[in-house]
Design a protein around this motif. Structure first.
Motif, PDB file in Angstrom:
ATOM      1  N   ASN A   1       7.620 -24.344  -0.782  1.00 15.04           N
ATOM      2  CA  ASN A   1       7.234 -24.869  -2.430  1.00 15.04           C
ATOM      3  C   ASN A   1       7.749 -26.182  -2.736  1.00 15.04           C
ATOM      4  OD1 ASN A   1       5.866 -22.406  -2.611  1.00 15.04           O
ATOM      5  ND2 ASN A   1       7.695 -21.333  -3.449  1.00 15.04           N
ATOM      6  N   GLY A   2       8.972 -26.445  -1.947  1.00 21.36           N
ATOM      7  CA  GLY A   2       9.553 -27.717  -2.280  1.00 21.36           C
ATOM      8  C   GLY A   2       8.634 -28.924  -1.968  1.00 21.36           C
ATOM      9  N   LEU A   3       8.431 -28.862  -0.608  1.00 23.12           N
ATOM     10  CA  LEU A   3       7.323 -29.844  -0.174  1.00 23.12           C
ATOM     11  C   LEU A   3       6.055 -29.956  -0.841  1.00 23.12           C
ATOM     12  CD1 LEU A   3       6.863 -31.819   2.151  1.00 23.12           C
ATOM     13  CD2 LEU A   3       5.679 -29.824   3.537  1.00 23.12           C
ATOM     14  N   ALA A   4       5.680 -28.869  -1.301  1.00 32.16           N
ATOM     15  CA  ALA A   4       4.382 -28.876  -2.140  1.00 32.16           C
ATOM     16  C   ALA A   4       4.633 -29.627  -3.660  1.00 32.16           C
ATOM     17  CB  ALA A   4       3.858 -27.525  -2.586  1.00 32.16           C
ATOM     18  N   ALA A   5       5.868 -29.378  -4.008  1.00 29.73           N
ATOM     19  CA  ALA A   5       6.047 -30.235  -5.175  1.00 29.73           C
ATOM     20  C   ALA A   5       6.584 -31.598  -5.019  1.00 29.73           C
ATOM     21  CB  ALA A   5       7.624 -29.678  -5.936  1.00 29.73           C
ATOM     22  N   LEU A   6       7.089 -31.956  -3.922  1.00 35.14           N
ATOM     23  CA  LEU A   6       7.098 -33.371  -3.629  1.00 35.14           C
ATOM     24  C   LEU A   6       5.866 -34.059  -3.493  1.00 35.14           C
ATOM     25  CD1 LEU A   6      10.088 -33.604  -1.171  1.00 35.14           C
ATOM     26  CD2 LEU A   6      10.176 -33.992  -3.464  1.00 35.14           C
ATOM     27  N   VAL A   7       4.694 -33.511  -2.766  1.00 35.07           N
ATOM     28  CA  VAL A   7       3.649 -34.235  -2.614  1.00 35.07           C
ATOM     29  C   VAL A   7       2.902 -34.285  -3.887  1.00 35.07           C
ATOM     30  CG1 VAL A   7       1.121 -33.569  -1.780  1.00 35.07           C
ATOM     31  CG2 VAL A   7       3.348 -33.213  -0.168  1.00 35.07           C
ATOM     32  N   ALA A   8       2.981 -33.155  -4.905  1.00 27.98           N
ATOM     33  CA  ALA A   8       2.334 -33.369  -6.086  1.00 27.98           C
ATOM     34  C   ALA A   8       2.837 -34.191  -7.134  1.00 27.98           C
ATOM     35  CB  ALA A   8       2.416 -31.832  -6.730  1.00 27.98           C
ATOM     36  N   ALA A   9       4.186 -34.627  -6.883  1.00 31.70           N
ATOM     37  CA  ALA A   9       4.987 -35.519  -7.924  1.00 31.70           C
ATOM     38  C   ALA A   9       4.884 -36.829  -7.257  1.00 31.70           C
ATOM     39  CB  ALA A   9       6.329 -34.847  -8.053  1.00 31.70           C
ATOM     40  N   GLN A  10       4.859 -37.039  -5.917  1.00 31.23           N
ATOM     41  CA  GLN A  10       5.195 -38.275  -5.221  1.00 31.23           C
ATOM     42  C   GLN A  10       4.258 -38.796  -4.365  1.00 31.23           C
ATOM     43  OE1 GLN A  10       8.202 -39.902  -6.166  1.00 31.23           O
ATOM     44  NE2 GLN A  10       9.192 -38.254  -7.154  1.00 31.23           N
ATOM     45  N   GLY A  11       3.286 -37.892  -4.319  1.00 28.43           N
ATOM     46  CA  GLY A  11       2.322 -38.559  -3.215  1.00 28.43           C
ATOM     47  C   GLY A  11       2.327 -37.936  -1.949  1.00 28.43           C
ATOM     48  N   ASP A  12       1.371 -38.745  -0.896  1.00 29.23           N
ATOM     49  CA  ASP A  12       1.189 -37.918   0.433  1.00 29.23           C
ATOM     50  C   ASP A  12       2.704 -38.335   1.107  1.00 29.23           C
ATOM     51  OD1 ASP A  12      -1.326 -37.795  -0.558  1.00 29.23           O
ATOM     52  OD2 ASP A  12      -2.171 -39.052   0.819  1.00 29.23           O
ATOM     53  N   VAL A  13       2.583 -37.418   2.000  1.00 25.18           N
ATOM     54  CA  VAL A  13       4.093 -37.521   2.950  1.00 25.18           C
ATOM     55  C   VAL A  13       3.538 -37.467   4.356  1.00 25.18           C
ATOM     56  CG1 VAL A  13       5.574 -36.473   1.377  1.00 25.18           C
ATOM     57  CG2 VAL A  13       4.457 -34.865   2.799  1.00 25.18           C
ATOM     58  N   ALA A  14       4.500 -37.599   5.483  1.00 21.67           N
ATOM     59  CA  ALA A  14       3.988 -37.549   6.809  1.00 21.67           C
ATOM     60  C   ALA A  14       5.132 -36.865   7.444  1.00 21.67           C
ATOM     61  CB  ALA A  14       3.808 -38.869   7.454  1.00 21.67           C
ATOM     62  N   LEU A  15       5.053 -35.943   8.275  1.00 19.82           N
ATOM     63  CA  LEU A  15       6.081 -35.266   8.955  1.00 19.82           C
ATOM     64  C   LEU A  15       5.893 -35.513  10.557  1.00 19.82           C
ATOM     65  CD1 LEU A  15       6.073 -33.576   6.159  1.00 19.82           C
ATOM     66  CD2 LEU A  15       6.567 -31.445   7.477  1.00 19.82           C
ATOM     67  N   LEU A  16       7.374 -35.747  10.913  1.00 22.60           N
ATOM     68  CA  LEU A  16       7.309 -36.251  12.193  1.00 22.60           C
ATOM     69  C   LEU A  16       8.293 -35.163  12.959  1.00 22.60           C
ATOM     70  CD1 LEU A  16       6.076 -38.767  14.042  1.00 22.60           C
ATOM     71  CD2 LEU A  16       8.116 -39.855  13.438  1.00 22.60           C
TER      72      LEU A  16
ATOM     73  N   PRO B   1       3.720 -28.462  11.067  1.00 20.74           N
ATOM     74  CA  PRO B   1       4.754 -27.828  10.366  1.00 20.74           C
ATOM     75  C   PRO B   1       3.981 -26.603   9.644  1.00 20.74           C
ATOM     76  CG  PRO B   1       3.540 -29.677   9.422  1.00 20.74           C
ATOM     77  CD  PRO B   1       3.242 -29.804  10.833  1.00 20.74           C
ATOM     78  N   PRO B   2       4.679 -25.548   9.194  1.00 20.95           N
ATOM     79  CA  PRO B   2       3.989 -24.397   8.548  1.00 20.95           C
ATOM     80  C   PRO B   2       3.296 -24.911   7.222  1.00 20.95           C
ATOM     81  CG  PRO B   2       6.534 -24.542   8.156  1.00 20.95           C
ATOM     82  CD  PRO B   2       6.114 -25.412   9.026  1.00 20.95           C
ATOM     83  N   GLN B   3       2.151 -23.903   6.796  1.00 18.22           N
ATOM     84  CA  GLN B   3       1.476 -24.378   5.791  1.00 18.22           C
ATOM     85  C   GLN B   3       2.290 -24.083   4.557  1.00 18.22           C
ATOM     86  OE1 GLN B   3      -2.016 -25.448   5.732  1.00 18.22           O
ATOM     87  NE2 GLN B   3      -1.351 -25.747   3.395  1.00 18.22           N
ATOM     88  N   ALA B   4       2.278 -25.493   3.500  1.00 17.73           N
ATOM     89  CA  ALA B   4       2.818 -25.097   2.225  1.00 17.73           C
ATOM     90  C   ALA B   4       1.674 -25.249   1.167  1.00 17.73           C
ATOM     91  CB  ALA B   4       3.516 -26.675   2.016  1.00 17.73           C
ATOM     92  N   PRO B   5       1.917 -24.341   0.164  1.00 17.05           N
ATOM     93  CA  PRO B   5       0.809 -24.241  -0.798  1.00 17.05           C
ATOM     94  C   PRO B   5       0.353 -25.479  -1.529  1.00 17.05           C
ATOM     95  CG  PRO B   5       3.080 -23.574  -1.695  1.00 17.05           C
ATOM     96  CD  PRO B   5       3.236 -23.759  -0.119  1.00 17.05           C
ATOM     97  N   GLY B   6      -0.847 -25.268  -1.793  1.00 16.41           N
ATOM     98  CA  GLY B   6      -1.420 -26.701  -2.380  1.00 16.41           C
ATOM     99  C   GLY B   6      -1.390 -27.985  -1.798  1.00 16.41           C
ATOM    100  N   VAL B   7      -1.214 -27.951  -0.441  1.00 16.62           N
ATOM    101  CA  VAL B   7      -1.094 -28.946   0.310  1.00 16.62           C
ATOM    102  C   VAL B   7      -2.026 -29.064   1.637  1.00 16.62           C
ATOM    103  CG1 VAL B   7       0.372 -30.460   2.224  1.00 16.62           C
ATOM    104  CG2 VAL B   7       1.518 -29.400  -0.292  1.00 16.62           C
ATOM    105  N   ALA B   8      -2.850 -30.040   1.935  1.00 17.16           N
ATOM    106  CA  ALA B   8      -3.679 -29.892   3.024  1.00 17.16           C
ATOM    107  C   ALA B   8      -3.297 -30.859   3.797  1.00 17.16           C
ATOM    108  CB  ALA B   8      -5.204 -30.363   2.413  1.00 17.16           C
TER     109      ALA B   8
END
Length: 228
Positions: A51-66, A71-78
């Motif tokens: 949920n924290g990851l989803a909130a970061l994407v919603a507030a700050q924009g796209d991210v990349a995980l390396l 990564p496991p599926q986060a809600p509201g994130v594609a």
């Protein structure tokens, strides 16, 4: 999601260590402030982290995980894209020819040119303050910045070599290799280990890194996430 090695989840290692002051934190997730970078990481696979990851994407924009696995599926994130990469380290550098050109330190006064060169050449994610993540060096011809390399993520005991790029009009002159030797050599001199990432499909770049003394540590996945 406990990492066996700090480089297995290097963004998490950096954002909870030497780059903690650059982290935007939400629940059990962290990301670089978007002025510095796009990389994010999860503390674990809990709902609080996702949920924290989803909130970061919603507030700050796209991210990349390396990281080694998807990564496991986060809600509201594609997943916007997912690419296989390699992670390489250098315990020592190979001998190389002396550079017949000057390599100069780069800083805030060079920021606009650095961003323009990275935007043109696409060495990887590079933003207006990425150059402040570590030391950068460059080559100028007739006052114009034509090549650069520097440092990015800094897990304890390791520093990433990144931002390596040369203007298309000035390639084939050894700038990238010499700049990487300089940056990686300074990292080794500090008692740290230089590491880097490359897309697995970029065989030309990987071959260059091998000539400098970098060897494959492991494969990784570069997963870009966006709002669903």
């Amino acid at each position: 999601m406990t990492a066996a090695h700090p480089l297995d989840r290097c963004a998490w290692s950096a954002l909870t260590g030497r780059h903690a002051h650059l982290a935007v934190v939400e629940g059990g997730a962290r990301r670089y402030h978007p002025a510095y970078g796009v990389f994010a990481a999860l503390g674990d696979a809990s709902d609080a982290s996702l949920n924290g990851l989803a909130a970061l994407v919603a507030a700050q924009g796209d991210v990349a995980l390396l990281q080694p696995d998807a990564p496991p599926q986060a809600p509201g994130v594609a997943v916007a894209s997912q690419d296989l990469g390699v992670q390489m380290t250098a315990e020592r550098l190979t001998e190389g020819p002396a550079a017949d050109f000057e390599m100069i330190p780069l800083g805030d006064a060079d920021a606009a040119e650095m961003l323009a060169l990275a935007t043109l050449t696409q060495p990887g994610p590079f933003f207006e303050r990425t150059h402040q993540l570590g030391d950068f060096f460059g080559v100028r011809l007739d006052g114009r910045l034509v090549a650069m390399a520097g440092e990015r993520m800094k897990p304890d005991g390791f520093t990433e070599v990144s931002g390596v790029c040369t203007h298309p009009d000035h390639r084939g002159r050894g700038y990238a290799g010499a700049l990487m030797r300089l940056v990686a050599g300074k990292i080794l001199a500090r008692g740290e280990t230089p590491f880097l990432h490359a897309y697995a499909s970029n065989t030309g770049a990987i071959a260059l890194y091998e000539t400098l003394g970098f060897t494959l540590r492991r494969e990784v996945l570069m997963t870009r996430l966006t709002r669903a």
